[in-house]
Design an enzyme around this catalytic site. Structure first.
Site, mmCIF file in Angstrom:
data_model
loop_
_atom_site.group_PDB
_atom_site.id
_atom_site.type_symbol
_atom_site.label_atom_id
_atom_site.label_comp_id
_atom_site.label_asym_id
_atom_site.label_seq_id
_atom_site.Cartn_x
_atom_site.Cartn_y
_atom_site.Cartn_z
ATOM 1 N N GLY A 136 -51.189 -45.473 37.346
ATOM 2 C CA GLY A 136 -50.670 -45.945 38.537
ATOM 3 C C GLY A 136 -50.911 -47.545 38.735
ATOM 4 O O GLY A 136 -51.839 -47.852 37.913
ATOM 5 N N CYS A 137 -50.075 -48.065 39.236
ATOM 6 C CA CYS A 137 -49.973 -49.484 39.607
ATOM 7 C C CYS A 137 -51.315 -50.015 40.163
ATOM 8 O O CYS A 137 -51.903 -51.061 39.813
ATOM 9 C CB CYS A 137 -49.070 -50.008 40.112
ATOM 10 S SG CYS A 137 -48.195 -49.344 41.605
ATOM 11 N N PHE A 138 -51.585 -49.403 41.459
ATOM 12 C CA PHE A 138 -52.567 -49.777 42.263
ATOM 13 C C PHE A 138 -54.120 -49.604 41.414
ATOM 14 O O PHE A 138 -54.894 -50.177 41.404
ATOM 15 C CB PHE A 138 -52.542 -49.216 43.502
ATOM 16 C CG PHE A 138 -52.273 -50.165 44.811
ATOM 17 C CD1 PHE A 138 -52.716 -51.366 44.818
ATOM 18 C CD2 PHE A 138 -51.165 -49.392 45.518
ATOM 19 C CE1 PHE A 138 -52.101 -52.167 45.861
ATOM 20 C CE2 PHE A 138 -50.832 -50.323 46.460
ATOM 21 C CZ PHE A 138 -51.307 -51.573 46.714
ATOM 22 N N ALA A 141 -54.794 -51.945 38.578
ATOM 23 C CA ALA A 141 -55.216 -53.326 38.977
ATOM 24 C C ALA A 141 -56.594 -53.126 39.574
ATOM 25 O O ALA A 141 -57.582 -53.696 39.304
ATOM 26 C CB ALA A 141 -54.309 -53.831 40.004
#
Length: 326
Positions: A136-138, A141
């Site tokens: 996932g994107c979050f 990061a």
């Protein structure tokens, strides 16, 4: 493998599908063979992704074509349904961009087993994998900001905030993705209960089995279109120079994760596959800032990075993108 590999996309009308199309059209080792979309069957790609006018005359199709690798750019829950309803040749590799196969207890479908596709954590396994669950994107990061700390046993309780652009909500309109709501506005959502928490926890414990780490995460919706800015805070007695060296050593040889010495900002990574990290030490607190483009390193760029590793290409092939500073 002699010649270019053939790549197909399922669900090519959304934001991540559009980014994948752009990357694959310009990839030196891959040929985009088909883009599947039920709602746009028969339409030119550039009728939906209008910036592609002059780049390709491909049309969306409702049928499956020839492919060595298949990218699933479908909504959460839809990737598994697609595999249930379609017979995919076992020789075809699958890279899934949904959350359907990311967790250990849901990482298999029939004879297919999906490897969690965070190269900075699982690069050797990705090189040997047939199927990949793209992070996932979050999660990408946050994890990239925390992995070196997890490896060195420096994580106990973590307090993290993160802000994301409107493209993180997908292309379908909702109340909070309309321009009139998003403009000049910020909102916290899914406080301490975001769906990416489990995959982050599994990755951190992969580096420190049995260690109890508590992640308190508050995500925000931001007044911009793309990008994620994360700030994670922990208790830390080590010197800042020691921590910088720890991060440099951990990410040595990983081309897309970079440690910065000056304050970082989103425009450094927008339109790139980079994650840039900056450390700040204030007393006994360490703050780790990490930034990515949610549609590239947080989705389609990382998917292509995984494809490169799976097929033995240069890890950076097709991903040497330059941020637009203004």
């Amino acid at each position: 493998m002699a010649g270019k590999i053939k790549a197909g996309i399922i669900g090519g009308a959304g934001y991540t599908g559009g980014e994948l199309i752009r990357l694959l059209l310009n990839h030196p080792e891959a040929e985009l063979s088909f883009v599947h979309s039920k709602s746009n069957e028969g339409n030119y790609l550039h009728h939906v992704h209008q910036d592609l006018l002059g780049d390709t005359n491909l049309k969306f199709t409702g049928k499956l074509g020839e492919a060595d690798v298949l990218f699933l750019c479908l909504g959460h829950g839809e990737a598994r349904k697609f595999l249930e309803n379609n017979t995919i040749d076992p020789a075809v590799s699958i890279i899934d961009l949904s959350q359907d196969f990311r967790l250990e207890d849901s990482s298999s479908f029939g004879d297919r087993h999906f490897i969690y596709g965070l190269p900075e954590l699982n690069r050797d396994n990705i090189r040997k994998a047939k199927n990949i669950a793209n992070p996932g994107c979050f999660a990408t990061a946050i994890q990239l900001g925390l992995l070196p700390l997890a490896k060195n046993g420096l994580l106990d309780e973590i307090h993290t905030t993160g802000i994301t652009g409107s493209t993180g909500a997908g292309q379908g309109l909702s109340q909070t993705s309309h321009f009139s709501w998003r403009a000049n506005n910020v909102q916290a959502y899914k406080t301490l209960n975001h769906q990416h928490l489990r995959e982050i926890g599994e990755s951190l414990r992969q580096l420190r089995p049995g260690h109890n780490m508590i992640l308190n995460f508050i995500p925000w919706r931001g007044d911009f279109t793309r990008g994620i800015f994360i700030s994670s805070q922990i208790h830390c007695e080590e010197k800042e120079s020691t921590m910088n060296e720890l991060y440099e050593n951990f990410y040595e040889g990983h081309p897309f994760t970079i440690l910065g010495s000056e304050p970082i900002f989103l425009k450094q990574v927008i339109n790139t596959n980079k994650c840039i990290i900056q450390l700040e030490k204030v007393g006994s607190k360490l703050v780790v800032h990490s930034i990515i483009d949610n549609l590239l390193k947080g989705a389609s760029g990382q998917a292509v990075q995984n494809m490169n590793l799976m097929f033995g290409f240069d890890e950076c092939a097709g991903l040497k993108l330059k941020a637009a500073a203004f």
